[in-house]
Motif scaffolding. Structure first.
Motif, mmCIF file in Angstrom:
data_model
loop_
_atom_site.group_PDB
_atom_site.id
_atom_site.type_symbol
_atom_site.label_atom_id
_atom_site.label_comp_id
_atom_site.label_asym_id
_atom_site.label_seq_id
_atom_site.Cartn_x
_atom_site.Cartn_y
_atom_site.Cartn_z
ATOM 1 N N PRO A 64 -0.580 -6.542 -1.918
ATOM 2 C CA PRO A 64 -1.296 -7.133 -0.794
ATOM 3 C C PRO A 64 -1.618 -6.121 0.302
ATOM 4 O O PRO A 64 -0.757 -5.347 0.739
ATOM 5 C CB PRO A 64 -0.336 -8.209 -0.292
ATOM 6 N N TYR A 65 -2.874 -6.145 0.733
ATOM 7 C CA TYR A 65 -3.406 -5.236 1.751
ATOM 8 C C TYR A 65 -4.488 -6.002 2.486
ATOM 9 O O TYR A 65 -5.414 -6.533 1.852
ATOM 10 C CB TYR A 65 -3.994 -4.005 1.054
ATOM 11 N N TYR A 66 -4.395 -6.091 3.814
ATOM 12 C CA TYR A 66 -5.297 -6.954 4.575
ATOM 13 C C TYR A 66 -5.780 -6.231 5.824
ATOM 14 O O TYR A 66 -5.009 -5.511 6.469
ATOM 15 C CB TYR A 66 -4.554 -8.234 4.982
ATOM 16 N N VAL A 67 -7.043 -6.435 6.161
ATOM 17 C CA VAL A 67 -7.650 -5.806 7.333
ATOM 18 C C VAL A 67 -8.098 -6.892 8.302
ATOM 19 O O VAL A 67 -8.832 -7.803 7.914
ATOM 20 C CB VAL A 67 -8.864 -4.938 6.933
ATOM 21 N N LEU A 68 -7.636 -6.786 9.533
ATOM 22 C CA LEU A 68 -8.096 -7.653 10.609
ATOM 23 C C LEU A 68 -8.933 -6.796 11.556
ATOM 24 O O LEU A 68 -8.427 -5.818 12.117
ATOM 25 C CB LEU A 68 -6.913 -8.258 11.371
ATOM 26 N N GLY A 69 -10.196 -7.143 11.698
ATOM 27 C CA GLY A 69 -11.086 -6.408 12.588
ATOM 28 C C GLY A 69 -11.017 -6.997 13.981
ATOM 29 O O GLY A 69 -11.580 -8.063 14.241
ATOM 30 N N ALA A 70 -10.303 -6.330 14.877
ATOM 31 C CA ALA A 70 -10.083 -6.832 16.228
ATOM 32 C C ALA A 70 -11.170 -6.323 17.173
ATOM 33 O O ALA A 70 -11.670 -5.210 17.016
ATOM 34 C CB ALA A 70 -8.705 -6.393 16.724
ATOM 35 N N TRP A 97 -0.140 -4.106 5.221
ATOM 36 C CA TRP A 97 0.067 -3.959 3.788
ATOM 37 C C TRP A 97 1.522 -4.188 3.431
ATOM 38 O O TRP A 97 2.418 -3.941 4.221
ATOM 39 C CB TRP A 97 -0.450 -2.636 3.237
ATOM 40 N N GLU A 98 1.699 -4.662 2.221
ATOM 41 C CA GLU A 98 3.039 -4.962 1.746
ATOM 42 C C GLU A 98 3.676 -3.709 1.169
ATOM 43 O O GLU A 98 3.223 -3.179 0.160
ATOM 44 C CB GLU A 98 2.989 -6.067 0.691
ATOM 45 N N GLU A 99 4.743 -3.233 1.835
ATOM 46 C CA GLU A 99 5.487 -2.089 1.309
ATOM 47 C C GLU A 99 6.388 -2.522 0.164
ATOM 48 O O GLU A 99 6.587 -1.789 -0.793
ATOM 49 C CB GLU A 99 6.318 -1.446 2.419
ATOM 50 N N GLN A 104 6.367 -5.733 5.551
ATOM 51 C CA GLN A 104 4.949 -5.438 5.760
ATOM 52 C C GLN A 104 4.789 -4.326 6.785
ATOM 53 O O GLN A 104 5.466 -4.311 7.809
ATOM 54 C CB GLN A 104 4.215 -6.685 6.269
ATOM 55 N N ARG A 105 3.893 -3.404 6.524
ATOM 56 C CA ARG A 105 3.553 -2.325 7.464
ATOM 57 C C ARG A 105 2.293 -2.752 8.216
ATOM 58 O O ARG A 105 1.308 -3.175 7.608
ATOM 59 C CB ARG A 105 3.291 -1.036 6.708
ATOM 60 N N VAL A 106 2.323 -2.647 9.540
ATOM 61 C CA VAL A 106 1.157 -2.894 10.386
ATOM 62 C C VAL A 106 0.716 -1.534 10.909
ATOM 63 O O VAL A 106 1.540 -0.759 11.406
ATOM 64 C CB VAL A 106 1.502 -3.836 11.563
ATOM 65 N N TYR A 107 -0.580 -1.236 10.801
ATOM 66 C CA TYR A 107 -1.082 0.099 11.122
ATOM 67 C C TYR A 107 -2.390 -0.014 11.911
ATOM 68 O O TYR A 107 -3.237 -0.869 11.627
ATOM 69 C CB TYR A 107 -1.325 0.876 9.827
#
Length: 154
Positions: A64-70, A97-99, A104-107
Motif C-alpha cells: 500500500p502506497y497513497y498520495v494525498l495532494g494537499a 506508505w506501508e512499511e 505506516q510512513r508519512v512523508y
C-alpha cells in the motif's frame, strides 16, 4: 548523466523534508493524515493510490502506497502571483506508505522550498513569507501526527 549538485550534500531542511511513523493500519493512517491536513488548513483536492494502479495495470505486487495532494488555496494563489511555474509542482503531496502491516510512513517535501532551490521561484520577501507560512502549517500537521505515532524523523 551527472547531476549538477550532489543530493547527499543537501540538508533535508533545505527542501523541507518531514517524516513520521504511524502505528496503525494503512486505511486508518490515510484517514488520520487527511483529517490532520484539513484541520491545519490544507484541503485535499487530489488523492490516489499508485500501488493500486500499478498492481492493476502491470501486476506490480506493490505494498500500500497513497498520495494525498494537499493545498491551501490562499497560499497557492499568492504563490502563483509570484511565479506561474510553481503550478508544475502543485499540489503539495503528503505520501503514506506501508512499511509493514500496522506501520505506516508519512512523508512530505516542501514544493515551495524546492522551487526556490531550483530557481523557479523568486528570492524575495513574499516568497520567504510563503515558505514560512507553509512550513508552519506543515510543522503543525506533523506535530499533530505525533499524538499517535511512535517516531518522528526529519
Amino acid at each position: 548523466m551527472s547531476l549538477p549538485i550532489d543530493p547527499a550534500t543537501i540538508d533535508p531542511e533545505a527542501y523541507g523534508e518531514k517524516q513520521a511513523v504511524l502505528e496503525m493500519d494503512h486505511e486508518e493512517a490515510i484517514e488520520h493524515v487527511r483529517e490532520v491536513c484539513e484541520d491545519v488548513g490544507f484541503g485535499i483536492p487530489v488523492e490516489f493510490s499508485p500501488s493500486e494502479l500499478l498492481n492493476e495495470k502491470v501486476d506490480a505486487d506493490r505494498d500500500p502506497y497513497y498520495v494525498l495532494g494537499a493545498c491551501n488555496p490562499e497560499i497557492a494563489d499568492r504563490a502563483l502571483d509570484e511565479t506561474m511555474r510553481i503550478g508544475g509542482l502543485f499540489p503539495c503531496n503528503v505520501i503514506v506508505w506501508e512499511e509493514e502491516p500496522g506501520r505506516q510512513r508519512v512523508y512530505h517535501v516542501s514544493i515551495m522550498k524546492i522551487a526556490r532551490l531550483l530557481g523557479t521561484a523568486p528570492d524575495n520577501d513574499e516568497w520567504r513569507e510563503i515558505v514560512e507560512t507553509t512550513g508552519d502549517l506543515t510543522e503543525d500537521a506533523f506535530e499533530r501526527f505525533d499524538s499517535v505515532e511512535i517516531e518522528v524523523t526529519e
